[in-house]
Design a protein around this motif. Structure first.
Motif, PDB file in Angstrom:
ATOM      1  N   MET A  68      64.287  12.948  -0.329  1.00 59.78           N
ATOM      2  CA  MET A  68      65.574  13.564  -0.718  1.00 59.78           C
ATOM      3  C   MET A  68      66.238  14.214   0.490  1.00 59.78           C
ATOM      4  O   MET A  68      67.441  14.059   0.708  1.00 59.78           O
ATOM      5  N   LEU A  69      65.421  14.965   1.275  1.00 65.43           N
ATOM      6  CA  LEU A  69      65.980  15.625   2.467  1.00 65.43           C
ATOM      7  C   LEU A  69      66.533  14.573   3.416  1.00 65.43           C
ATOM      8  O   LEU A  69      67.649  14.711   3.931  1.00 65.43           O
ATOM      9  N   ALA A  70      65.761  13.504   3.620  1.00 64.36           N
ATOM     10  CA  ALA A  70      66.225  12.436   4.508  1.00 64.36           C
ATOM     11  C   ALA A  70      67.503  11.811   3.961  1.00 64.36           C
ATOM     12  O   ALA A  70      68.425  11.517   4.720  1.00 64.36           O
ATOM     13  N   SER A  71      67.579  11.631   2.629  1.00 62.50           N
ATOM     14  CA  SER A  71      68.769  10.991   2.049  1.00 62.50           C
ATOM     15  C   SER A  71      70.014  11.840   2.266  1.00 62.50           C
ATOM     16  O   SER A  71      71.126  11.331   2.245  1.00 62.50           O
ATOM     17  N   MET A  72      69.831  13.143   2.491  1.00 64.96           N
ATOM     18  CA  MET A  72      70.980  14.018   2.791  1.00 64.96           C
ATOM     19  C   MET A  72      71.218  14.116   4.291  1.00 64.96           C
ATOM     20  O   MET A  72      72.089  14.857   4.735  1.00 64.96           O
ATOM     21  N   GLY A  73      70.369  13.435   5.083  1.00 66.01           N
ATOM     22  CA  GLY A  73      70.523  13.464   6.539  1.00 66.01           C
ATOM     23  C   GLY A  73      69.955  14.716   7.176  1.00 66.01           C
ATOM     24  O   GLY A  73      70.272  15.031   8.331  1.00 66.01           O
ATOM     25  N   ILE A  74      69.094  15.457   6.430  1.00 64.11           N
ATOM     26  CA  ILE A  74      68.550  16.709   6.960  1.00 64.11           C
ATOM     27  C   ILE A  74      67.276  16.410   7.744  1.00 64.11           C
ATOM     28  O   ILE A  74      66.334  15.824   7.204  1.00 64.11           O
ATOM     29  N   ALA A  75      67.252  16.803   9.021  1.00 63.30           N
ATOM     30  CA  ALA A  75      66.116  16.464   9.890  1.00 63.30           C
ATOM     31  C   ALA A  75      65.069  17.567   9.955  1.00 63.30           C
ATOM     32  O   ALA A  75      63.894  17.303  10.173  1.00 63.30           O
ATOM     33  N   GLU A  76      65.493  18.814   9.762  1.00 69.77           N
ATOM     34  CA  GLU A  76      64.574  19.961   9.890  1.00 69.77           C
ATOM     35  C   GLU A  76      64.815  20.940   8.749  1.00 69.77           C
ATOM     36  O   GLU A  76      65.948  21.084   8.291  1.00 69.77           O
ATOM     37  N   VAL A  77      63.748  21.609   8.314  1.00 67.90           N
ATOM     38  CA  VAL A  77      63.902  22.617   7.257  1.00 67.90           C
ATOM     39  C   VAL A  77      63.129  23.889   7.610  1.00 67.90           C
ATOM     40  O   VAL A  77      62.124  23.834   8.321  1.00 67.90           O
ATOM     41  N   PRO A  78      63.588  25.036   7.072  1.00 67.07           N
ATOM     42  CA  PRO A  78      62.835  26.282   7.288  1.00 67.07           C
ATOM     43  C   PRO A  78      61.710  26.382   6.260  1.00 67.07           C
ATOM     44  O   PRO A  78      61.942  26.217   5.060  1.00 67.07           O
ATOM     45  N   VAL A  79      60.483  26.615   6.734  1.00 63.07           N
ATOM     46  CA  VAL A  79      59.340  26.776   5.818  1.00 63.07           C
ATOM     47  C   VAL A  79      58.573  28.044   6.203  1.00 63.07           C
ATOM     48  O   VAL A  79      58.668  28.509   7.338  1.00 63.07           O
ATOM     49  N   PHE A  80      57.827  28.571   5.234  1.00 61.74           N
ATOM     50  CA  PHE A  80      56.996  29.743   5.532  1.00 61.74           C
ATOM     51  C   PHE A  80      55.836  29.316   6.425  1.00 61.74           C
ATOM     52  O   PHE A  80      55.308  28.212   6.288  1.00 61.74           O
ATOM     53  N   LYS A  81      55.454  30.204   7.331  1.00 66.50           N
ATOM     54  CA  LYS A  81      54.290  29.921   8.187  1.00 66.50           C
ATOM     55  C   LYS A  81      53.041  29.820   7.326  1.00 66.50           C
ATOM     56  O   LYS A  81      52.961  30.418   6.258  1.00 66.50           O
ATOM     57  N   ARG A  82      52.083  29.042   7.814  1.00 65.73           N
ATOM     58  CA  ARG A  82      50.837  28.862   7.058  1.00 65.73           C
ATOM     59  C   ARG A  82      50.066  30.169   6.955  1.00 65.73           C
ATOM     60  O   ARG A  82      50.011  30.947   7.902  1.00 65.73           O
ATOM     61  N   VAL A  83      49.438  30.346   5.790  1.00 69.21           N
ATOM     62  CA  VAL A  83      48.530  31.483   5.604  1.00 69.21           C
ATOM     63  C   VAL A  83      47.259  31.189   6.386  1.00 69.21           C
ATOM     64  O   VAL A  83      46.784  30.048   6.397  1.00 69.21           O
TER      65      VAL A  83
END
Ligand code: AMP
Ligand code: MG
Length: 422
Positions: free
Chosen positions: A179-194
């Motif tokens: 879905m992200l790729a279909s919107m052309g989004i290359a990077e996303v903000p995610v929480f750092k790993r626990v």
């Protein structure tokens, strides 16, 4: 229904008025958990299984243009005859990714391939199998059974521009990456790993690869923990086996709590253990030793040492896994930033009689299977807290309420499937 023993006749082991209920304990834990708030920006492939730290809005329509869902002919719905057939002139061919700047007038059509951009003037696609071509002539005829708008994908029918497609706090699945790729989004903000550290305690424990000495057993808990933590996609360090020696235990706790967000230990928290484990915990942090009205799985030590969350799981291999799934996993999911951490349940008929003693909620190990089209559950057999093969054979927990003593074959039971537990 069999007679139930009044509580006064139950052994202390089964009925303890001071014991916490499972739900109560889980809620107490979740209330005291603080999600990690550090965020990193990742390329979407690396964000698989990670938790979104912000909502995602689409800046485009998906698909971005109205296109054909079939290989066929793009026509105007007004050219579909009401009876008989109608001949249309083919004015061109449109392939996916190769739009034509033409207008379809009345009596015209274009050959179009799946994904091809619909030309102006056309709103309907007739499948190629449903038309008659006149040899090599640029003419085809269509019949009356077609509907205006059929076989066409509208611009924005999957995702519309400005839609909030994802809320923060969801865990990204393979479909979400697409879905992200279909919107052309290359990077996303995610929480750092626990970051989790774990170790086993016990002088009887031997590491795999070493010969067993008299009275020893192999340490299996560090391997089940490894597997469960790896599936959760947290960062973790395995500190090995810590022997029952005061200095070594203190040292291990100091090192672990300085480095990690969460420390998990197995063994050493039950009554009659080498006292300095408890002593160390009491000296270094705020840790409670909880009796939980469940089987298998009590006791559980829970609290914090400095900023490090601490879980002291029982040593018995099944108990360690059950307490991990019921308490540690929801806590870790919440720390990872996931909002919905409640386990998935379903209700199935039990194929066999299930027995237990009244007093404690039980997580028996079960096998969900499909026999002659009906999905049912059965027991894995012996249910001792040291019988790790019961976990290995199982694909679910059968959750039996505290007051239950017997489930007859064919009765409905509450089941927590392992698949989908993360
Ligand atoms: P404890 O909670 O330390 O009293 O241990 C309860 C039981 O679990 C004992 O029989 C231990 O030998 C066993 N046990 C403890 N730790 C482990 C481990 N890491 N792997 C396998 N069995 C263990
Ligand atoms: Mg021990």
């Amino acid at each position: 229904m069999p007679d139930k023993n009044p509580p006064s006749l139950l052994s202390c082991d089964e009925f303890d008025p001071n014991a916490l209920q499972v739900e109560q304990a889980r809620n107490k834990i979740l209330e005291s958990i603080h999600p990690v708030d550090d965020v990193e920006q990742l390329p979407i492939r690396e964000a698989l299984n990670r938790v979104l730290a912000d909502s995602i809005q689409s800046t485009i329509d998906v698909p971005s243009h109205t296109n054909s869902a079939m290989d066929g002919y793009a026509v105007s719905g007004t050219d579909i005859p009401t009876t008989g057939t109608k001949k249309l002139t083919i004015t061109g061919t449109i392939m996916a990714g190769r739009p034509l700047d033409i207008h379809i007038a009345t009596g015209e059509c274009v050959r179009i391939m799946t994904g091809g951009k619909m030309p102006a003037g056309a709103d309907t696609v007739i499948m190629q199998e449903h038309v008659q071509r006149d040899g090599a002539e640029k003419i085809m005829s269509i019949s009356a059974e077609h509907k205006t708008g059929q076989n066409v994908r509208q611009a924005g029918e999957d995702l519309a521009k400005d839609d909030i497609v994802f809320q923060s706090g969801i865990r990204l699945t393979p479909a979400d990456l697409g879905m992200l790729a279909s919107m052309g989004i290359a990077e996303v903000p995610v929480f750092k790993r626990v970051k989790v550290i774990f170790f086993s305690t016990g002088d009887e424990l031997c590491n795999v690869g070493q010969p067993l000495k008299d009275g020893q057993i192999y340490d299996s808990n560090r391997y089940t923990l490894y597997g469960m933590l790896r599936r959760l996609d947290v960062d973790f360090i395995d500190m090995g086996v810590i022997p029952d020696q005061r200095e070594r235990v203190e040292e291990a706790f100091q090192q672990a709590t300085a480095e990690a967000d969460v420390l998990i230990t197995t063994g050493g928290v039950s009554v009659g253990e080498a006292d300095f484990v408890k002593e160390t915990l009491e000296k270094m942090g705020h840790v409670g030793f909880w009796k939980i009205a469940m089987k298998p799985g009590r006791p559980l030590a829970f609290g914090h040492i400095g900023n490090c969350q601490f879980f002291g799981l029982p040593g018995n291999p099944v108990s360690a896994m059950v307490t991990f799934y019921q308490f540690v996993q929801p806590a870790l999911l919440r720390m990872m930033g996931i909002k919905d951490v409640t386990p998935n349940y379903l209700y199935l008929r039990s194929e066999t009689v299930l027995k237990k003693r009244a007093g404690r909620l039980e997580f028996q190990r079960g096998i969900i299977s499909n026999i002659n089209g009906e999905t049912t559950v059965c027991s894995t057999g012996a249910q001792g807290s040291g019988i790790l093969s019961s976990m290995s054979k199982a694909n679910c927990f059968i959750e039996l309420p505290a007051e239950t003593e017997k489930i007859e074959a064919g009765e409905w039971v509450k089941v927590q499937p392992f698949a989908g537990m993360i």
